[in-house]
Design a protein around this motif. Structure first.
Motif, PDB file in Angstrom:
ATOM      1  N   UNK A   1       8.303  34.883 -23.631  1.00 53.21           N
ATOM      2  CA  UNK A   1       9.516  35.543 -23.428  1.00 53.21           C
ATOM      3  C   UNK A   1       9.689  36.095 -21.979  1.00 53.21           C
ATOM      4  N   UNK A   2       8.631  36.818 -21.370  1.00 52.53           N
ATOM      5  CA  UNK A   2       8.447  37.394 -19.926  1.00 52.53           C
ATOM      6  C   UNK A   2       8.919  36.174 -19.054  1.00 52.53           C
TER       7      UNK A   2
ATOM      8  N   UNK B   1      15.405  36.823 -14.965  1.00 50.46           N
ATOM      9  CA  UNK B   1      16.626  37.657 -14.865  1.00 50.46           C
ATOM     10  C   UNK B   1      16.763  38.875 -13.919  1.00 50.46           C
ATOM     11  N   UNK B   2      15.380  39.250 -13.425  1.00 52.27           N
ATOM     12  CA  UNK B   2      15.269  40.047 -12.364  1.00 52.27           C
ATOM     13  C   UNK B   2      16.201  39.796 -11.255  1.00 52.27           C
ATOM     14  N   UNK B   3      15.759  38.621 -10.374  1.00 53.15           N
ATOM     15  CA  UNK B   3      16.716  38.453  -9.187  1.00 53.15           C
ATOM     16  C   UNK B   3      17.953  38.126  -9.602  1.00 53.15           C
ATOM     17  N   UNK B   4      18.513  37.496 -10.817  1.00 56.99           N
ATOM     18  CA  UNK B   4      19.616  37.225 -11.202  1.00 56.99           C
ATOM     19  C   UNK B   4      20.540  38.246 -11.308  1.00 56.99           C
ATOM     20  N   UNK B   5      20.137  39.584 -11.723  1.00 57.33           N
ATOM     21  CA  UNK B   5      20.911  40.562 -11.811  1.00 57.33           C
ATOM     22  C   UNK B   5      20.571  41.646 -10.785  1.00 57.33           C
ATOM     23  N   UNK B   6      20.190  41.429  -9.747  1.00 53.43           N
ATOM     24  CA  UNK B   6      19.537  42.185  -8.470  1.00 53.43           C
ATOM     25  C   UNK B   6      20.699  43.392  -8.146  1.00 53.43           C
ATOM     26  N   UNK B   7      21.785  43.385  -8.235  1.00 55.23           N
ATOM     27  CA  UNK B   7      22.915  44.130  -7.929  1.00 55.23           C
ATOM     28  C   UNK B   7      23.336  45.266  -9.047  1.00 55.23           C
TER      29      UNK B   7
ATOM     30  N   UNK C   1       6.444  30.568 -14.444  1.00 58.38           N
ATOM     31  CA  UNK C   1       5.651  29.322 -14.713  1.00 58.38           C
ATOM     32  C   UNK C   1       4.189  29.803 -15.384  1.00 58.38           C
ATOM     33  N   UNK C   2       3.745  30.891 -14.923  1.00 58.01           N
ATOM     34  CA  UNK C   2       2.268  31.552 -15.165  1.00 58.01           C
ATOM     35  C   UNK C   2       2.385  32.075 -16.749  1.00 58.01           C
ATOM     36  N   UNK C   3       3.649  32.579 -17.105  1.00 55.87           N
ATOM     37  CA  UNK C   3       3.918  33.212 -18.588  1.00 55.87           C
ATOM     38  C   UNK C   3       4.063  31.814 -19.467  1.00 55.87           C
ATOM     39  N   UNK C   4       4.744  30.732 -18.858  1.00 52.70           N
ATOM     40  CA  UNK C   4       4.677  29.508 -19.878  1.00 52.70           C
ATOM     41  C   UNK C   4       3.296  28.974 -20.004  1.00 52.70           C
TER      42      UNK C   4
ATOM     43  N   UNK D   1      11.889  45.648 -20.820  1.00 55.02           N
ATOM     44  CA  UNK D   1      11.479  44.710 -21.798  1.00 55.02           C
ATOM     45  C   UNK D   1      10.319  44.072 -21.191  1.00 55.02           C
ATOM     46  N   UNK D   2      10.063  43.848 -20.045  1.00 52.68           N
ATOM     47  CA  UNK D   2       9.003  43.170 -19.387  1.00 52.68           C
ATOM     48  C   UNK D   2       7.711  43.979 -19.684  1.00 52.68           C
ATOM     49  N   UNK D   3       7.728  45.438 -19.524  1.00 55.89           N
ATOM     50  CA  UNK D   3       6.336  46.349 -19.656  1.00 55.89           C
ATOM     51  C   UNK D   3       6.338  46.658 -21.368  1.00 55.89           C
ATOM     52  N   UNK D   4       7.316  46.318 -21.906  1.00 59.39           N
ATOM     53  CA  UNK D   4       7.153  46.657 -23.516  1.00 59.39           C
ATOM     54  C   UNK D   4       6.524  45.263 -24.114  1.00 59.39           C
TER      55      UNK D   4
END
Length: 428
Positions: free
Chosen positions: A307-308, A314-320, A397-400, A331-334
């Motif tokens: 899931x990460x 989603x981070x750069x996609x919701x930058x603003x 890619x690394x998480x996959x 969610x990432x650190x969770x």
């Protein structure tokens, strides 16, 4: 011959007996001791970066010496994991923890009274060498002191202490340094180390372990995962997960601050709140990990590894959008707090008794190398693409890859271990 009802009644009585209550109290003390030790490891890693400005100004450090101060601990820790992995089994895991925490108390206390940069770098290296004596021992002590059906929950509690350390160390150190002195932060860590050492000395079971002397080549080979698919896949998944995580998190604060507006004070306050909320989520997730049913643990772990990949994109996609950044980071650190203890617990469950210490040395050393390599790559990717898309793409890619390695690592022995754990939890 007793009936099932009589057996359950006897078990209930036994659980309420003074000896059972004493056993539970002793288990709580041991778990707390291990949690404090892991807190020390995590806080020691996190304490220097936020204090670097204060230390550099006080000791008049050049940029080169500032860099050396930052890298002294992780490089020395990697060397310590290579050297001390086999040694821990020879002297005993509890004794190793006592030595490591006592030595850390001295080195951290001395750091609070340094007067020059060279001494500072040397002391950080010494502390880095001592940290593996603690880090290698914590999770094998769980396997040594507790039955398989309890280890995952207790591993979650210990990991939660590390998440808590990451959450509070940086802001607390900055506040203390700004209102008093940066030296107080190191004195506080020295006190934590002394407390952990005393508690480990008084409460942990001290068992000397037999092991033949090893050559340097054997020390290095101890970092290579065993050939068994279940263990090898889990260890490689751990390496890939940590590498991917640091590819994002190393430069995430810099990227985040650059997008929070021109008012620097407001941006720093917003970032601090975001990291505080994320740390709280990580602690909460790690604390409840033991409630996951055995039959669902493999599926939950696979999701936590995969899931990460979506979250970081989603981070750069919701930058603003500040709210979206808080949600994605939390969610990432969770998910990190979910994946890390579950991987460690499963790897230790599959390992033979004489492999557990070397495996944890491998995990810790691999963590240091993966974090260092990912940090260097993260800086390069961020220079190429300041929008953060490249960092997020490589991490995804690394998480996959981590999820794929974990899936490919399943073997028959893992099936048997899960069956045993399920049977132990369900009872007679």
């Amino acid at each position: 011959m007793s009936t099932p009802s009589q057996t359950r009644a006897a078990g209930t009585a036994a659980e309420g007996s003074p000896s059972a209550r004493g056993s539970r109290a002793r288990a709580a003390v041991i778990t707390t001791t291990l949690a404090v030790a892991w807190f020390l490891v995590a806080a020691n890693i996190a304490v220097v970066p936020p204090l670097l400005t204060f230390v550099a100004a006080d000791l008049e450090l050049s940029p080169a010496r500032q860099g050396a101060l930052l890298v002294a601990l992780p490089l020395a820790s990697f060397l310590g994991n290579v050297l001390f992995g086999p040694l821990v089994d020879r002297i005993g895991r509890s004794r190793s923890m006592v030595l490591g925490t006592a030595g850390a108390a001295v080195s951290l206390g001395c750091f609070a009274f340094i007067g020059d940069g060279t001494t500072a770098i040397v002391l950080r290296a010494v502390t880095g060498l001592l940290m593996p004596l603690i880090g290698i021992s914590v999770f094998p002590c769980l396997t040594e002191c507790f039955p398989p059906e309890r280890r995952l929950a207790l591993t979650g509690y210990v990991i939660a202490s590390g998440s808590f350390a990451q959450m509070v160390t940086a802001p607390a150190a900055v506040v203390v340094a700004g209102r008093g002195s940066w030296r107080w932060g190191f004195l506080a860590l020295a006190a934590v180390a002394a407390l952990a050492s005393l508690s480990a000395l008084l409460t942990m079971p001290h068992r000397r372990r037999s092991a033949a002397p090893r050559s340097a080549a054997q020390h290095l080979r101890s970092l290579v995962p065993p050939r068994r698919a279940g263990i090898r896949g889990g260890v490689m998944a751990f390496y890939a997960f940590i590498f991917s995580l640091f590819t994002v998190t190393t430069l995430y604060p810099t990227w985040l601050l650059s997008g929070l507006g021109a008012d620097r004070t407001a941006a720093e306050n917003s970032a601090a709140l975001l990291f505080l909320v994320g740390g709280g989520v990580a602690v909460a997730v790690a604390s409840v990990i033991g409630t996951i049913p055995v039959r669902l643990q493999r599926t939950v772990l696979f999701v936590a590894l995969l899931l990460p990949a979506v979250v970081v994109l989603a981070m750069p996609a919701t930058a603003k959008t500040y709210g979206a950044q808080m949600a994605t980071y939390s969610l990432l650190v969770g998910l990190q707090s979910l994946a890390s203890p579950m991987l460690r617990a499963r790897i230790n469950l599959l390992a033979d008794e004489d492999e557990i210490t070397s495996l944890n040395a491998s995990l810790n050393a691999g963590y240091q190398l993966a974090a260092a390599a990912a940090s260097a790559l993260s800086a390069l990717l961020f220079q190429l693409t300041p929008s953060f898309w490249l960092n997020a793409g490589v991490a995804a890619l690394g998480f996959c890859a981590a999820a794929a390695m974990f899936t490919a690592g399943r073997d028959d022995r893992q099936d048997r271990s899960e069956t045993t754990a399920r049977a132990s939890r369900s009872g007679p």
